[in-house]
Design a protein around this motif. Structure first.
Motif, PDB file in Angstrom:
ATOM      1  N   MET A   1      -8.953  -0.551  -6.489  1.00 32.64           N
ATOM      2  CA  MET A   1      -9.597  -1.907  -7.197  1.00 32.64           C
ATOM      3  C   MET A   1      -9.991  -1.427  -8.098  1.00 32.64           C
ATOM      4  O   MET A   1     -10.570  -1.416  -8.879  1.00 32.64           O
ATOM      5  CB  MET A   1     -11.948  -1.265  -6.237  1.00 32.64           C
ATOM      6  N   GLY A   2      -8.901  -0.018  -8.711  1.00 30.86           N
ATOM      7  CA  GLY A   2      -9.441   0.308 -10.124  1.00 30.86           C
ATOM      8  C   GLY A   2      -9.074  -1.226 -11.387  1.00 30.86           C
ATOM      9  O   GLY A   2      -9.129  -1.435 -11.987  1.00 30.86           O
ATOM     10  N   ASP A   3      -7.130  -0.962 -11.085  1.00 29.89           N
ATOM     11  CA  ASP A   3      -7.052  -2.581 -11.511  1.00 29.89           C
ATOM     12  C   ASP A   3      -7.617  -3.801 -11.321  1.00 29.89           C
ATOM     13  O   ASP A   3      -7.146  -4.937 -12.380  1.00 29.89           O
ATOM     14  CB  ASP A   3      -5.274  -2.309 -11.370  1.00 29.89           C
ATOM     15  N   LEU A   4      -7.522  -4.779  -9.836  1.00 30.39           N
ATOM     16  CA  LEU A   4      -8.285  -5.642  -9.518  1.00 30.39           C
ATOM     17  C   LEU A   4      -9.283  -5.991 -10.705  1.00 30.39           C
ATOM     18  O   LEU A   4      -9.519  -7.387 -10.336  1.00 30.39           O
ATOM     19  CB  LEU A   4      -8.665  -5.933  -8.402  1.00 30.39           C
ATOM     20  N   PHE A   5     -10.761  -5.090 -10.409  1.00 31.47           N
ATOM     21  CA  PHE A   5     -11.145  -5.131 -10.622  1.00 31.47           C
ATOM     22  C   PHE A   5     -11.968  -5.156 -11.839  1.00 31.47           C
ATOM     23  O   PHE A   5     -11.465  -4.225 -12.331  1.00 31.47           O
ATOM     24  CB  PHE A   5     -13.382  -4.607 -10.121  1.00 31.47           C
ATOM     25  N   LYS A   6     -12.392  -5.848 -12.858  1.00 34.37           N
ATOM     26  CA  LYS A   6     -12.627  -5.492 -14.352  1.00 34.37           C
ATOM     27  C   LYS A   6     -14.585  -5.701 -14.199  1.00 34.37           C
ATOM     28  O   LYS A   6     -15.085  -6.019 -13.887  1.00 34.37           O
ATOM     29  CB  LYS A   6     -11.893  -7.397 -14.884  1.00 34.37           C
ATOM     30  N   VAL A   7     -14.571  -5.273 -15.778  1.00 33.20           N
ATOM     31  CA  VAL A   7     -15.724  -5.063 -15.966  1.00 33.20           C
ATOM     32  C   VAL A   7     -16.160  -6.219 -17.396  1.00 33.20           C
ATOM     33  O   VAL A   7     -14.467  -5.678 -18.726  1.00 33.20           O
ATOM     34  CB  VAL A   7     -16.002  -4.151 -16.884  1.00 33.20           C
ATOM     35  N   MET A   8     -17.092  -6.582 -18.073  1.00 34.78           N
ATOM     36  CA  MET A   8     -17.332  -7.211 -18.949  1.00 34.78           C
ATOM     37  C   MET A   8     -18.867  -7.195 -19.133  1.00 34.78           C
ATOM     38  O   MET A   8     -19.396  -7.055 -18.742  1.00 34.78           O
ATOM     39  CB  MET A   8     -16.873  -8.419 -19.364  1.00 34.78           C
ATOM     40  N   ALA A   9     -19.003  -6.637 -20.812  1.00 37.20           N
ATOM     41  CA  ALA A   9     -20.855  -6.754 -20.766  1.00 37.20           C
ATOM     42  C   ALA A   9     -21.287  -7.813 -22.230  1.00 37.20           C
ATOM     43  O   ALA A   9     -19.812  -7.998 -22.628  1.00 37.20           O
ATOM     44  CB  ALA A   9     -21.091  -4.959 -21.536  1.00 37.20           C
ATOM     45  N   LEU A  10     -21.959  -8.291 -21.471  1.00 38.39           N
ATOM     46  CA  LEU A  10     -23.078  -8.995 -22.441  1.00 38.39           C
ATOM     47  C   LEU A  10     -23.748  -8.010 -23.239  1.00 38.39           C
ATOM     48  O   LEU A  10     -24.695  -7.255 -22.657  1.00 38.39           O
ATOM     49  CB  LEU A  10     -23.585  -9.843 -21.888  1.00 38.39           C
ATOM     50  N   PHE A  11     -24.217  -8.270 -24.676  1.00 39.66           N
ATOM     51  CA  PHE A  11     -25.108  -7.716 -25.180  1.00 39.66           C
ATOM     52  C   PHE A  11     -25.893  -7.986 -27.016  1.00 39.66           C
ATOM     53  O   PHE A  11     -24.844  -9.236 -27.383  1.00 39.66           O
ATOM     54  CB  PHE A  11     -24.674  -5.995 -25.469  1.00 39.66           C
ATOM     55  N   PRO A  12     -26.873  -7.898 -27.258  1.00 37.16           N
ATOM     56  CA  PRO A  12     -26.652  -8.164 -28.750  1.00 37.16           C
ATOM     57  C   PRO A  12     -26.127  -8.108 -29.937  1.00 37.16           C
ATOM     58  O   PRO A  12     -25.376  -7.195 -29.546  1.00 37.16           O
ATOM     59  CB  PRO A  12     -28.476  -7.458 -29.384  1.00 37.16           C
ATOM     60  N   ALA A  13     -26.465  -8.964 -30.924  1.00 41.91           N
ATOM     61  CA  ALA A  13     -25.137  -8.873 -31.754  1.00 41.91           C
ATOM     62  C   ALA A  13     -24.886  -8.028 -33.276  1.00 41.91           C
ATOM     63  O   ALA A  13     -24.502  -7.078 -33.054  1.00 41.91           O
ATOM     64  CB  ALA A  13     -25.124  -9.874 -32.370  1.00 41.91           C
ATOM     65  N   THR A  14     -26.727  -7.187 -32.489  1.00 41.75           N
ATOM     66  CA  THR A  14     -26.470  -5.649 -33.254  1.00 41.75           C
ATOM     67  C   THR A  14     -26.610  -4.273 -32.636  1.00 41.75           C
ATOM     68  O   THR A  14     -26.804  -3.235 -33.046  1.00 41.75           O
ATOM     69  CB  THR A  14     -28.389  -6.139 -33.650  1.00 41.75           C
ATOM     70  N   ALA A  15     -26.177  -4.560 -31.759  1.00 33.99           N
ATOM     71  CA  ALA A  15     -26.212  -3.398 -30.985  1.00 33.99           C
ATOM     72  C   ALA A  15     -24.483  -3.164 -30.306  1.00 33.99           C
ATOM     73  O   ALA A  15     -23.103  -4.063 -30.805  1.00 33.99           O
ATOM     74  CB  ALA A  15     -26.698  -3.464 -28.843  1.00 33.99           C
ATOM     75  N   MET A  16     -24.374  -2.155 -30.345  1.00 37.00           N
ATOM     76  CA  MET A  16     -22.795  -1.671 -29.217  1.00 37.00           C
ATOM     77  C   MET A  16     -22.743  -1.960 -28.130  1.00 37.00           C
ATOM     78  O   MET A  16     -23.772  -1.649 -27.241  1.00 37.00           O
ATOM     79  CB  MET A  16     -22.564   0.114 -29.710  1.00 37.00           C
ATOM     80  N   PRO A  17     -21.858  -1.709 -27.376  1.00 35.78           N
ATOM     81  CA  PRO A  17     -21.994  -2.785 -25.672  1.00 35.78           C
ATOM     82  C   PRO A  17     -22.446  -1.082 -24.807  1.00 35.78           C
ATOM     83  O   PRO A  17     -22.389   0.261 -25.705  1.00 35.78           O
ATOM     84  CB  PRO A  17     -20.618  -2.577 -25.700  1.00 35.78           C
ATOM     85  N   PRO A  18     -22.471  -1.175 -23.956  1.00 33.35           N
ATOM     86  CA  PRO A  18     -22.821  -0.391 -23.165  1.00 33.35           C
ATOM     87  C   PRO A  18     -21.478   1.121 -22.778  1.00 33.35           C
ATOM     88  O   PRO A  18     -20.270   0.100 -22.862  1.00 33.35           O
ATOM     89  CB  PRO A  18     -22.696  -0.606 -21.492  1.00 33.35           C
ATOM     90  N   ALA A  19     -22.057   1.663 -22.820  1.00 30.93           N
ATOM     91  CA  ALA A  19     -21.077   3.507 -22.370  1.00 30.93           C
ATOM     92  C   ALA A  19     -19.857   2.880 -21.026  1.00 30.93           C
ATOM     93  O   ALA A  19     -20.334   2.795 -20.236  1.00 30.93           O
ATOM     94  CB  ALA A  19     -22.197   4.852 -21.830  1.00 30.93           C
ATOM     95  N   GLY A  20     -18.498   3.108 -21.884  1.00 30.86           N
ATOM     96  CA  GLY A  20     -17.515   2.748 -21.043  1.00 30.86           C
ATOM     97  C   GLY A  20     -17.051   1.651 -21.042  1.00 30.86           C
ATOM     98  O   GLY A  20     -15.789   1.468 -20.971  1.00 30.86           O
ATOM     99  N   LEU A  21     -17.079   1.119 -21.990  1.00 29.08           N
ATOM    100  CA  LEU A  21     -17.128  -0.758 -22.970  1.00 29.08           C
ATOM    101  C   LEU A  21     -16.865  -0.377 -23.951  1.00 29.08           C
ATOM    102  O   LEU A  21     -17.007   0.254 -24.862  1.00 29.08           O
ATOM    103  CB  LEU A  21     -17.586  -1.227 -22.261  1.00 29.08           C
TER     104      LEU A  21
END
Length: 352
Positions: free
Chosen positions: A330-350
């Motif tokens: 699953m390590g490469d097949l699955f992907k992660v993307m975050a949505l976050f406010p324009a004034t913030a940083m993305p969640p940890a790990g991204l």
């Protein structure tokens, strides 16, 4: 054949061929004969196993990532902790257990599930009895939103189109000799696929998820207005190309048309489409699940849990870690993307 197949054959005989999206919607969510309306599909006794069912580590790390977002954004109170398509409730139960020691977090959050299946709602209530249920994202509270969508977008109905010159032929579901089969519409230009004329050639198949833009816009709008973040975790890649529709029954591939309502149907997620509808929020870079989990410390967590195990329990734990993170699983097949406010940083790990 299934009872739903008989209903679809009668409908096609009456009204003509239907889109794959229409077929998927009935196969998965028909109120009487749909796949999710009639069964628990998860785990060894079901048809497939999701990451939260493989190991508690997955939910623990997701929970800590979302909690860090909450802390980084000033620990707002109240805050909505939501999951789209929460399965049995396993992921949310792990998130809540892992975050119980974070001062003030549980006092601030209310838990919300977006789930339409009465059968699955009952299973979720056993694990997360404090949850509140919604049919749509639109009815979530107007508050900072911490949201996770794990293997949610892959179950949304898709349409498929094959390029023919400057036009497209839609792949449809028809009937012949009492059986469902795939056919093609006449070629015609399509405005929604006009941008794909630059990166495809005759005969290429592209997929389009009609529901995705509205769902992403609803999430992004709430996050931009109120704060928070959303984690989208699914199998797929950047931009659709090729036929990815698949059916699973008993953990094995199946013919998508053979037994509608009795097999799971999914398609790869087009993360470029998610990014295209992320405004007014921002989106992170697309990251492989294995990389994401390693950045969050899954190996250290796995070693700590392993210290109290031996024999078959230890072997199963090691296998679970490998399945979640190894590139060949699953390590490469699955992907992660975050949505976050324009004034913030993305969640940890991204990465932004």
């Amino acid at each position: 054949m299934t009872p739903l197949a008989d209903l679809l054959l009668a409908r096609i005989a009456r009204d003509g061929p239907i889109s794959i999206a229409s077929f998927m919607a009935d196969a998965l969510m028909h109120p009487v004969h749909g796949y999710y309306a009639t069964r628990d599909p998860f785990g060894a006794a079901g048809d497939f196993t999701t990451a939260p069912e493989i190991s508690q580590m997955f939910g623990e790390l997701i929970g800590l990532s979302l909690t860090q977002v909450w802390l980084d954004q000033g620990a707002p109170d109240p805050v909505t902790l939501a999951e789209l398509g929460p399965g049995r409730g396993t992921l949310m139960a792990d998130i809540l257990r892992a975050t119980a020691a974070v001062p003030g977090f549980h006092a601030a959050v209310t838990v919300h599930f977006v789930e339409t299946s009465p059968h699955l709602r009952a299973l979720q209530a056993e694990r997360v009895p404090q949850a509140r249920w919604h049919d749509r994202i639109d009815t979530l509270p107007d508050a900072p939103l911490l949201l996770v969508a794990n293997e949610f977008f892959d179950a949304l109905p898709i349409r498929q189109f094959i390029r023919a010159g400057a036009g497209w032929r839609e792949r449809m579901v028809g009937a012949q000799d009492g059986h469902l089969f795939f056919g093609l519409s006449d070629a015609a230009p399509l405005a929604l696929l006009a941008p794909r004329l630059d990166d495809t050639q005759d005969g290429d198949l592209v997929e389009h998820c009609p529901a995705l833009p509205g769902i992403v816009a609803a999430i992004a709008g709430r996050i931009a207005a109120h704060g928070g973040a959303a984690l989208v975790i699914d199998y797929g890649d950047w931009q659709s190309l090729g036929d990815t529709l698949q059916a699973l029954a008993g953990h094995a591939p199946a013919d998508p048309l053979a037994a509608p309502g009795a097999a799971d149907l999914t398609a790869h997620v087009d993360f470029a489409a998610i990014a295209a509808h992320a405004a007014p929020a921002r989106h992170s870079r697309l990251t492989r699940q294995g990389v994401f989990l390693e950045r969050l410390g899954i190996t250290a967590r796995a070693r700590k849990l392993a210290s109290g195990l031996n024999g078959q329990a230890l072997d199963a734990h090691v296998a679970a870690h490998r399945r979640l993170t190894h590139p060949s699983e699953m390590g490469d097949l699955f992907k992660v993307m975050a949505l976050f406010p324009a004034t913030a940083m993305p969640p940890a790990g991204l990465d932004p």
